[in-house]
Design a protein around this motif. Structure first.
Motif, PDB file in Angstrom:
ATOM      1  N   TYR A 112     -59.908 -58.315  51.592  1.00 43.91           N
ATOM      2  CA  TYR A 112     -59.381 -59.002  50.612  1.00 43.91           C
ATOM      3  C   TYR A 112     -59.954 -60.595  50.538  1.00 43.91           C
ATOM      4  CZ  TYR A 112     -55.723 -55.536  50.665  1.00 43.91           C
ATOM      5  OH  TYR A 112     -55.158 -54.289  50.566  1.00 43.91           O
ATOM      6  N   ASN A 113     -60.853 -60.838  49.717  1.00 46.82           N
ATOM      7  CA  ASN A 113     -61.422 -62.159  49.769  1.00 46.82           C
ATOM      8  C   ASN A 113     -60.603 -62.965  48.746  1.00 46.82           C
ATOM      9  OD1 ASN A 113     -62.866 -64.533  49.829  1.00 46.82           O
ATOM     10  ND2 ASN A 113     -64.820 -63.808  49.574  1.00 46.82           N
ATOM     11  N   LEU A 114     -59.507 -63.601  49.415  1.00 43.58           N
ATOM     12  CA  LEU A 114     -58.568 -64.129  48.457  1.00 43.58           C
ATOM     13  C   LEU A 114     -59.087 -65.237  47.424  1.00 43.58           C
ATOM     14  CD1 LEU A 114     -55.402 -64.641  50.600  1.00 43.58           C
ATOM     15  CD2 LEU A 114     -56.027 -62.876  48.940  1.00 43.58           C
ATOM     16  N   ARG A 115     -60.338 -65.928  47.790  1.00 40.23           N
ATOM     17  CA  ARG A 115     -60.886 -66.889  47.174  1.00 40.23           C
ATOM     18  C   ARG A 115     -61.702 -66.387  45.818  1.00 40.23           C
ATOM     19  NH1 ARG A 115     -64.019 -69.994  51.745  1.00 40.23           N
ATOM     20  NH2 ARG A 115     -63.729 -68.038  52.300  1.00 40.23           N
ATOM     21  N   GLN A 116     -61.872 -65.117  46.014  1.00 35.71           N
ATOM     22  CA  GLN A 116     -62.603 -64.402  44.947  1.00 35.71           C
ATOM     23  C   GLN A 116     -61.805 -64.124  43.882  1.00 35.71           C
ATOM     24  OE1 GLN A 116     -64.414 -60.852  46.253  1.00 35.71           O
ATOM     25  NE2 GLN A 116     -66.583 -61.998  46.643  1.00 35.71           N
ATOM     26  N   ILE A 117     -60.279 -63.960  44.142  1.00 33.30           N
ATOM     27  CA  ILE A 117     -59.569 -63.464  43.067  1.00 33.30           C
ATOM     28  C   ILE A 117     -59.274 -64.430  41.846  1.00 33.30           C
ATOM     29  CG2 ILE A 117     -57.142 -62.661  42.868  1.00 33.30           C
ATOM     30  CD1 ILE A 117     -57.213 -61.660  45.825  1.00 33.30           C
ATOM     31  N   GLY A 118     -59.465 -64.172  40.615  1.00 34.50           N
ATOM     32  CA  GLY A 118     -59.319 -64.897  39.801  1.00 34.50           C
ATOM     33  C   GLY A 118     -58.724 -64.303  38.603  1.00 34.50           C
ATOM     34  N   ALA A 119     -58.645 -64.862  37.338  1.00 34.98           N
ATOM     35  CA  ALA A 119     -57.961 -64.495  36.234  1.00 34.98           C
ATOM     36  C   ALA A 119     -58.578 -63.090  35.746  1.00 34.98           C
ATOM     37  CB  ALA A 119     -58.016 -65.302  35.014  1.00 34.98           C
ATOM     38  N   ASP A 120     -60.001 -62.864  35.993  1.00 28.60           N
ATOM     39  CA  ASP A 120     -60.840 -61.652  35.672  1.00 28.60           C
ATOM     40  C   ASP A 120     -60.674 -60.607  36.771  1.00 28.60           C
ATOM     41  OD1 ASP A 120     -61.347 -63.203  33.479  1.00 28.60           O
ATOM     42  OD2 ASP A 120     -63.332 -63.628  34.509  1.00 28.60           O
ATOM     43  N   THR A 121     -60.003 -60.813  37.754  1.00 31.85           N
ATOM     44  CA  THR A 121     -60.035 -59.877  38.801  1.00 31.85           C
ATOM     45  C   THR A 121     -59.178 -58.536  38.428  1.00 31.85           C
ATOM     46  OG1 THR A 121     -60.355 -61.640  40.545  1.00 31.85           O
ATOM     47  CG2 THR A 121     -59.638 -59.396  41.513  1.00 31.85           C
ATOM     48  N   LYS A 122     -59.799 -57.372  38.509  1.00 35.27           N
ATOM     49  CA  LYS A 122     -59.140 -56.182  38.082  1.00 35.27           C
ATOM     50  C   LYS A 122     -58.152 -55.686  39.378  1.00 35.27           C
ATOM     51  CE  LYS A 122     -61.381 -55.472  34.134  1.00 35.27           C
ATOM     52  NZ  LYS A 122     -61.424 -56.938  33.451  1.00 35.27           N
ATOM     53  N   VAL A 123     -56.803 -55.479  39.020  1.00 31.16           N
ATOM     54  CA  VAL A 123     -56.084 -55.395  40.244  1.00 31.16           C
ATOM     55  C   VAL A 123     -55.731 -53.722  40.216  1.00 31.16           C
ATOM     56  CG1 VAL A 123     -53.911 -55.652  41.424  1.00 31.16           C
ATOM     57  CG2 VAL A 123     -55.097 -57.336  40.172  1.00 31.16           C
ATOM     58  N   HIS A 124     -55.924 -53.019  41.189  1.00 32.57           N
ATOM     59  CA  HIS A 124     -55.604 -51.689  41.468  1.00 32.57           C
ATOM     60  C   HIS A 124     -54.605 -51.487  42.535  1.00 32.57           C
ATOM     61  CE1 HIS A 124     -59.492 -52.054  39.591  1.00 32.57           C
ATOM     62  NE2 HIS A 124     -59.517 -50.760  39.066  1.00 32.57           N
ATOM     63  N   GLY A 125     -54.125 -50.396  42.613  1.00 32.17           N
ATOM     64  CA  GLY A 125     -53.245 -50.125  43.879  1.00 32.17           C
ATOM     65  C   GLY A 125     -52.909 -48.502  43.789  1.00 32.17           C
ATOM     66  N   VAL A 126     -52.655 -47.958  45.114  1.00 33.09           N
ATOM     67  CA  VAL A 126     -52.092 -46.801  45.464  1.00 33.09           C
ATOM     68  C   VAL A 126     -50.566 -46.672  45.534  1.00 33.09           C
ATOM     69  CG1 VAL A 126     -52.767 -46.898  47.746  1.00 33.09           C
ATOM     70  CG2 VAL A 126     -52.405 -44.502  46.794  1.00 33.09           C
ATOM     71  N   ILE A 127     -49.836 -45.781  44.758  1.00 35.34           N
ATOM     72  CA  ILE A 127     -48.642 -45.717  44.876  1.00 35.34           C
ATOM     73  C   ILE A 127     -48.139 -44.426  45.625  1.00 35.34           C
ATOM     74  CG2 ILE A 127     -46.539 -45.011  43.319  1.00 35.34           C
ATOM     75  CD1 ILE A 127     -47.896 -46.706  41.169  1.00 35.34           C
ATOM     76  N   GLY A 128     -47.429 -44.689  46.694  1.00 39.51           N
ATOM     77  CA  GLY A 128     -46.976 -43.712  47.511  1.00 39.51           C
ATOM     78  C   GLY A 128     -45.811 -43.921  48.603  1.00 39.51           C
ATOM     79  N   ASN A 129     -45.307 -43.224  49.048  1.00 34.30           N
ATOM     80  CA  ASN A 129     -44.524 -43.465  50.033  1.00 34.30           C
ATOM     81  C   ASN A 129     -44.210 -42.162  51.050  1.00 34.30           C
ATOM     82  OD1 ASN A 129     -42.168 -44.052  51.459  1.00 34.30           O
ATOM     83  ND2 ASN A 129     -40.608 -44.002  49.967  1.00 34.30           N
TER      84      ASN A 129
END
Ligand code: ATR
Length: 287
Positions: free
Chosen positions: A3-20
């Motif tokens: 995760y390059n936090l400086r790269q994250i901006g308004a255009d960054t597409k956020v994804h995730g994996v949902i599980g438990n």
């Protein structure tokens, strides 16, 4: 460094994996590395979720454009979509959810089966030299053992590719129900042992028979395997199941369960980014 936090901006597409649980998931590492390698402005997070409906209604902002679903939420996820792809609906489970850009709606898909089918097609092409334009499954007899979630997925996948599907299951009624939906034939596991048409068939085991710790079990006796040109086992622990080992000994092409995961990641990456998947990188992370 994923995760390059400086790269994250308004255009960054956020994804995730949902599980438990989610801590063991290789997906965050996989997708962040893959996004980075193709220069896609996206991040992918592990999301430990207890109640999917609650999560989606409370926390899913429009910035979240794509989710993967893993155990135990593939069925719950389906109920939380705004729309569900017809095949995912039939299977009764989703493997990913994508936010449609035009209206922000969350659309559920099941791409797990596409991974298995793609891996089988690739192996058939490698052995038979079938051109990429047509499916090597078209017209073939494709036997699916099992009629649960994975069995349904494989049966629909094979049917979509033009194969003639045969469903064999311990509980015959479930085989019958699934076979009817894919215009195929249902048989019992006992009948399958003595089923040898003229042509060689393709076999996909989707049951847990042969899974660790019961590694000496197998869904089909060795003698029957010579009637198949390719055998796929959805089990991936162990990688080489008794079924695959005996198929290999019978001179049959085998496809490991791990290939289903690798190929499903190729498909999902393309759905998330619209870009071709960095296949070697994905293979290296998942192998
Ligand atoms: P999945 O979602 O992984 O497909 P599932 O929905 O629980 O899991 O389905 C498991 C499949 O494996 C079913 O087809 C089941 O047969 P039944 O419909 O008769 O239950 C099959 N299965 C599980 N254990 C089995 C065993 N010991 N022998 C034969 N089939 C078995």
């Amino acid at each position: 460094d994923l995760y390059n936090l400086r790269q994250i901006g308004a255009d960054t597409k956020v994804h995730g994996v949902i599980g438990n649980p989610i801590g063991h998931s290789k997906s965050p590492h996989l997708y962040n590395a893959a996004f980075k390698s193709v220069g896609f402005n996206g991040i992918y997070l592990p999301l430990l979720v207890d109640n999917v409906a609650n999560y989606i209604s409370t926390y899913s902002s429009p910035d979240f454009v794509g989710y993967s679903y893993t155990i135990p939420h593939k069925e719950d996820g389906l109920r939380c979509c705004d729309e569900v792809d017809p095949i995912a609906k039939e299977i009764g489970a989703i493997s990913c959810m994508i936010r449609r850009p035009v209206d922000g709606k969350l659309i559920g898909y099941n791409v797990d089966y596409l991974g298995a089918i793609a891996a089988i097609e690739e192996a058939l092409r490698a052995t038979n030299g079938v051109p990429a334009s047509s499916s090597p499954l078209a017209g073939k007899l494709f036997v699916v053992i099992g009629a649960g979630g994975a069995g349904k997925a494989l049966a629909y996948g094979a049917y979509e590719k033009g194969a003639r599907v045969i469903v064999a299951n311990r509980t015959y009624g479930k085989a019958k129900e699934l076979a009817t939906k894919v215009g195929g034939q249902a048989i019992t596991l006992d009948e399958l042992k003595d089923f040898h048409p003229e042509e060689r068939m393709i076999l996909a085991n989707t049951t847990s028979v042969g899974m660790k710790p019961r590694i000496d079990d197998t869904p089909l006796p060795k003698e029957a395997l010579k009637h198949y040109s390719l055998v796929f086992d959805a089990i991936y622990t162990p990688k080489l199941t008794r079924l695959l080992r005996e198929a290999q000994e019978a001179g049959t092409t085998i496809v490991y369960g791990t290939e289903m995961f690798i190929n499903q990641a190729f498909v999902q990456f393309k759905r998330f980014t619209g870009l071709p998947a960095p296949k070697q990188l994905i293979r290296d992370v998942l192998a």
